[in-house]
Design a protein around this motif. Structure first.
Motif, PDB file in Angstrom:
ATOM      1  N   ILE A 146       0.883  -1.254   0.476  1.00 57.32           N
ATOM      2  CA  ILE A 146      -0.340   0.086   0.374  1.00 57.32           C
ATOM      3  C   ILE A 146       0.921   1.332   0.093  1.00 57.32           C
ATOM      4  O   ILE A 146       0.471   1.856  -0.511  1.00 57.32           O
ATOM      5  N   LEU A 147       1.827   1.454   0.656  1.00 63.97           N
ATOM      6  CA  LEU A 147       2.328   2.510   0.696  1.00 63.97           C
ATOM      7  C   LEU A 147       3.496   2.712  -0.052  1.00 63.97           C
ATOM      8  O   LEU A 147       3.916   3.696  -1.192  1.00 63.97           O
ATOM      9  N   ARG A 148       3.149   1.502  -0.783  1.00 66.09           N
ATOM     10  CA  ARG A 148       4.425   1.722  -2.347  1.00 66.09           C
ATOM     11  C   ARG A 148       3.823   2.093  -3.644  1.00 66.09           C
ATOM     12  O   ARG A 148       4.381   2.949  -4.617  1.00 66.09           O
ATOM     13  N   ILE A 149       2.577   2.014  -2.891  1.00 67.72           N
ATOM     14  CA  ILE A 149       1.120   3.263  -4.575  1.00 67.72           C
ATOM     15  C   ILE A 149       1.542   4.342  -4.046  1.00 67.72           C
ATOM     16  O   ILE A 149       0.801   5.370  -3.578  1.00 67.72           O
ATOM     17  N   PRO A 150       1.930   5.031  -5.597  1.00 69.34           N
ATOM     18  CA  PRO A 150       2.091   6.499  -5.450  1.00 69.34           C
ATOM     19  C   PRO A 150       0.996   7.431  -5.071  1.00 69.34           C
ATOM     20  O   PRO A 150      -0.301   7.131  -6.026  1.00 69.34           O
ATOM     21  N   LEU A 151       0.898   8.615  -5.313  1.00 68.70           N
ATOM     22  CA  LEU A 151      -0.396   9.683  -5.127  1.00 68.70           C
ATOM     23  C   LEU A 151      -0.317  11.060  -5.601  1.00 68.70           C
ATOM     24  O   LEU A 151       1.119  11.151  -5.993  1.00 68.70           O
ATOM     25  N   SER A 152      -1.326  11.282  -6.486  1.00 67.74           N
ATOM     26  CA  SER A 152      -1.116  12.704  -7.040  1.00 67.74           C
ATOM     27  C   SER A 152      -1.125  13.425  -5.996  1.00 67.74           C
ATOM     28  O   SER A 152      -2.024  13.822  -4.324  1.00 67.74           O
ATOM     29  N   ARG A 153      -0.726  14.787  -6.107  1.00 63.24           N
ATOM     30  CA  ARG A 153      -0.495  15.859  -5.976  1.00 63.24           C
ATOM     31  C   ARG A 153      -1.749  16.494  -5.914  1.00 63.24           C
ATOM     32  O   ARG A 153      -1.824  17.463  -4.515  1.00 63.24           O
ATOM     33  N   ARG A 154      -2.278  16.222  -6.612  1.00 64.00           N
ATOM     34  CA  ARG A 154      -3.697  17.418  -6.978  1.00 64.00           C
ATOM     35  C   ARG A 154      -4.785  16.407  -6.702  1.00 64.00           C
ATOM     36  O   ARG A 154      -4.858  15.235  -5.557  1.00 64.00           O
ATOM     37  N   HIS A 155      -6.133  17.193  -6.547  1.00 62.80           N
ATOM     38  CA  HIS A 155      -7.323  15.690  -6.326  1.00 62.80           C
ATOM     39  C   HIS A 155      -7.470  15.634  -7.259  1.00 62.80           C
ATOM     40  O   HIS A 155      -8.840  16.080  -8.400  1.00 62.80           O
ATOM     41  N   SER A 156      -7.564  14.244  -7.787  1.00 61.58           N
ATOM     42  CA  SER A 156      -7.867  13.474  -8.656  1.00 61.58           C
ATOM     43  C   SER A 156      -9.211  12.948  -8.192  1.00 61.58           C
ATOM     44  O   SER A 156      -8.967  12.153  -7.240  1.00 61.58           O
ATOM     45  N   ILE A 157      -9.789  11.963  -9.205  1.00 56.77           N
ATOM     46  CA  ILE A 157     -10.997  11.396  -9.364  1.00 56.77           C
ATOM     47  C   ILE A 157     -10.018   9.242  -9.241  1.00 56.77           C
ATOM     48  O   ILE A 157      -9.206   8.747  -9.871  1.00 56.77           O
ATOM     49  N   ASP A 158     -10.072   8.711  -8.239  1.00 55.13           N
ATOM     50  CA  ASP A 158     -10.731   6.763  -9.120  1.00 55.13           C
ATOM     51  C   ASP A 158     -10.961   6.672 -10.123  1.00 55.13           C
ATOM     52  O   ASP A 158     -11.954   6.947 -11.268  1.00 55.13           O
ATOM     53  N   THR A 212      -4.280  11.533 -22.615  1.00 52.92           N
ATOM     54  CA  THR A 212      -4.639  11.182 -21.338  1.00 52.92           C
ATOM     55  C   THR A 212      -4.133  10.328 -21.466  1.00 52.92           C
ATOM     56  O   THR A 212      -4.135   9.077 -21.843  1.00 52.92           O
ATOM     57  N   ALA A 213      -3.448   9.834 -19.972  1.00 49.21           N
ATOM     58  CA  ALA A 213      -2.252   8.673 -19.546  1.00 49.21           C
ATOM     59  C   ALA A 213      -3.325   8.464 -19.229  1.00 49.21           C
ATOM     60  O   ALA A 213      -3.661   8.203 -17.993  1.00 49.21           O
ATOM     61  N   TYR A 214      -3.634   6.708 -19.479  1.00 51.40           N
ATOM     62  CA  TYR A 214      -4.972   5.790 -18.106  1.00 51.40           C
ATOM     63  C   TYR A 214      -3.775   4.889 -17.478  1.00 51.40           C
ATOM     64  O   TYR A 214      -4.447   4.621 -17.126  1.00 51.40           O
ATOM     65  N   SER A 215      -2.783   4.530 -17.834  1.00 49.24           N
ATOM     66  CA  SER A 215      -2.139   3.524 -16.946  1.00 49.24           C
ATOM     67  C   SER A 215      -2.074   3.502 -15.663  1.00 49.24           C
ATOM     68  O   SER A 215      -2.316   4.494 -15.254  1.00 49.24           O
ATOM     69  N   TRP A 216      -1.040   2.509 -14.518  1.00 51.06           N
ATOM     70  CA  TRP A 216      -1.256   3.377 -13.322  1.00 51.06           C
ATOM     71  C   TRP A 216      -1.036   4.301 -12.538  1.00 51.06           C
ATOM     72  O   TRP A 216      -0.683   4.568 -11.498  1.00 51.06           O
ATOM     73  N   LEU A 217      -0.219   4.396 -13.741  1.00 56.41           N
ATOM     74  CA  LEU A 217       0.802   6.383 -13.101  1.00 56.41           C
ATOM     75  C   LEU A 217       0.392   7.150 -14.041  1.00 56.41           C
ATOM     76  O   LEU A 217       1.090   8.453 -14.025  1.00 56.41           O
ATOM     77  N   GLY A 218      -1.240   7.434 -14.616  1.00 51.98           N
ATOM     78  CA  GLY A 218      -1.518   8.107 -15.070  1.00 51.98           C
ATOM     79  C   GLY A 218      -2.015   9.456 -14.317  1.00 51.98           C
ATOM     80  O   GLY A 218      -1.968  10.612 -15.258  1.00 51.98           O
ATOM     81  N   HIS A 219      -1.923   9.268 -13.421  1.00 51.22           N
ATOM     82  CA  HIS A 219      -2.299  10.178 -12.487  1.00 51.22           C
ATOM     83  C   HIS A 219      -1.336  11.247 -12.089  1.00 51.22           C
ATOM     84  O   HIS A 219      -1.094  12.431 -11.990  1.00 51.22           O
ATOM     85  N   LEU A 220       0.678  10.690 -11.968  1.00 49.67           N
ATOM     86  CA  LEU A 220       1.315  11.440 -11.471  1.00 49.67           C
ATOM     87  C   LEU A 220       1.709  11.698 -13.334  1.00 49.67           C
ATOM     88  O   LEU A 220       2.496  13.579 -13.241  1.00 49.67           O
ATOM     89  N   TYR A 221       1.915  11.258 -14.584  1.00 45.76           N
ATOM     90  CA  TYR A 221       2.076  12.241 -15.976  1.00 45.76           C
ATOM     91  C   TYR A 221       0.604  13.627 -15.725  1.00 45.76           C
ATOM     92  O   TYR A 221       0.781  14.692 -15.958  1.00 45.76           O
ATOM     93  N   ASP A 222      -0.382  13.052 -14.969  1.00 49.79           N
ATOM     94  CA  ASP A 222      -1.368  14.686 -15.050  1.00 49.79           C
ATOM     95  C   ASP A 222      -0.686  16.004 -14.651  1.00 49.79           C
ATOM     96  O   ASP A 222      -0.742  16.830 -14.481  1.00 49.79           O
ATOM     97  N   ASP A 223      -0.073  15.160 -12.912  1.00 52.89           N
ATOM     98  CA  ASP A 223       0.847  16.107 -12.062  1.00 52.89           C
ATOM     99  C   ASP A 223       1.934  16.659 -13.348  1.00 52.89           C
ATOM    100  O   ASP A 223       1.975  17.764 -12.229  1.00 52.89           O
ATOM    101  N   VAL A 224       2.493  16.684 -13.906  1.00 54.86           N
ATOM    102  CA  VAL A 224       3.785  16.605 -14.847  1.00 54.86           C
ATOM    103  C   VAL A 224       3.009  17.560 -15.258  1.00 54.86           C
ATOM    104  O   VAL A 224       4.025  18.567 -15.525  1.00 54.86           O
ATOM    105  N   LYS A 225       2.312  17.254 -16.075  1.00 61.63           N
ATOM    106  CA  LYS A 225       1.567  17.959 -17.124  1.00 61.63           C
ATOM    107  C   LYS A 225       1.156  19.431 -16.464  1.00 61.63           C
ATOM    108  O   LYS A 225       1.097  20.337 -17.271  1.00 61.63           O
TER     109      LYS A 225
END
Length: 349
Positions: free
Chosen positions: A125-137, A304-317
């Motif tokens: 669980i602690l390995r799962i990266p979280l977004s810096r923004r408010h993003s939906i599941d 749009t990035a749909y992978s499991w790291l997509g929310h991190l790509y959205d943070d960078v963009k």
């Protein structure tokens, strides 16, 4: 093709297809939860046949955690079954993942997670990266890099399910799933990343054969200096490191990153951290360079990035959109000898 329509129902809630089926079949439940009724149409029953393939091959990407049930849903990538293996003894009523997140720091509530879960699940669980923004599941597809369902990957998963059923002598729920009928188809070693930018940013990993970090954590260190009249000479020797910089050092930082699952995650986290540092420091001209073509191309892409790291790509963009002068490019690893030496130097601190 039917599994693809089911995937559209799971992803595109603003689509015409979803609107047509929602009122009658999905008034309160999602596609993965709804129960088939006897008076369902032939089209709906056909789509429902593919649901087992979609349920088996999809996983939740944690955003705000509101839609994910802790003990019932698949939400832990790179983990056996993608679910909690050892459910807590205290089965909380409607326990959602949102309750496990510290929203002040936008990180996992480590104390709560370690208290409620088995150590094996805690680590995952602690390995799962979280977004810096408010993003939906969001749900993503486990069986390709893009995170989107494809007929090819669905076909191979259907064949795998068919072999499992054939070996057990049982029938799949819903029956009639034949992988040969197209209408019914539905840990990598960790390393170390160092960030540095000379008039920009570079993101590089430690080689997978690194034996010093034991595949547990990676260090992130960043140094920034003026792009004009700057020369760097770095040398690394076992047991003795030295970095000599000729030029005016403007800013630097060193941070320990979380455990990572693969090289893509390491480079993406390094890139996000470097951009945060650059923005906080006040840089207006930034060059982002990395030796991972997947990460660099995904950052440059408008898709749009749909992978499991997509929310991190959205943070960078999202951060990149607020920078007036930003350049992103791919460079070969051989061009990153300076940053590579800095990575070794950063590990000692």
């Amino acid at each position: 093709m039917l599994a693809k329509q089911g995937w559209r129902l799971m992803q595109g809630k603003n689509s015409l297809l979803y609107g047509c089926f929602k009122a009658k079949y999905l008034p309160r439940w999602s596609f993965l939860e709804v129960v088939e009724t006897p008076n369902s149409s032939f089209v709906w029953r056909s789509i429902m046949v593919s649901r087992e393939i979609l349920e088996r091959g999809s996983c939740w990407r944690v955003g705000d955690g509101l839609a994910i049930r802790v003990n019932r849903d698949k939400w832990i990538p790179n983990h056996p079954t993608n679910m909690v293996i050892h459910p807590p003894q205290e089965d909380e009523w409607e326990w959602s993942v949102v309750e496990l997140i510290n929203w002040t720091t936008r990180t996992w509530d480590r104390q709560l997670v370690e208290t409620k879960f088995h150590s094996e699940d805690v680590e995952a669980i602690l390995r799962i990266p979280l977004s810096r923004r408010h993003s939906i599941d969001k749900l993503f597809w486990l069986h390709n890099r893009e995170g989107k369902y494809s007929e090819k990957s669905g076909y191979h998963l259907a064949k795998q399910l068919w072999r499992e059923v054939d070996s057990q002598g049982e029938c799949l729920t819903g029956g009639g799933i034949n992988p040969n009928r197209r209408g019914y188809t539905g840990s990598v070693s960790t390393g170390e990343a160092c960030l540095c930018f000379s008039g920009g940013i570079q993101s590089i990993p430690e080689p997978p054969s690194c034996t010093e970090c034991n595949g547990e954590e990676f260090e992130m260190g960043t140094a920034a200096w003026t792009p004009v009249q700057t020369q760097l000479r770095c040398s690394y020797f076992p047991g003795n490191s030295s970095v000599r910089i000729q030029g005016e050092v403007m800013a630097s930082f060193l941070a320990r990153g979380p455990p990572i699952a693969d090289s893509e995650e390491a480079k993406l986290l390094a890139c996000r951290k470097a951009l945060e540092f650059a923005v906080d420091t006040g840089f207006t001209y930034i060059v982002v360079e990395g030796n991972n073509t997947v990460v660099m191309n995904a950052i440059l892409s408008s898709r749009t990035a749909y992978s499991w790291l997509g929310h991190l790509y959205d943070d960078v963009k999202c951060m990149a959109a607020g920078i007036s002068n930003l350049t992103v490019s791919y460079v070969s690893r051989t061009a990153n000898s300076v940053a590579h030496s800095l990575a070794h130097f950063a590990k000692k601190y």
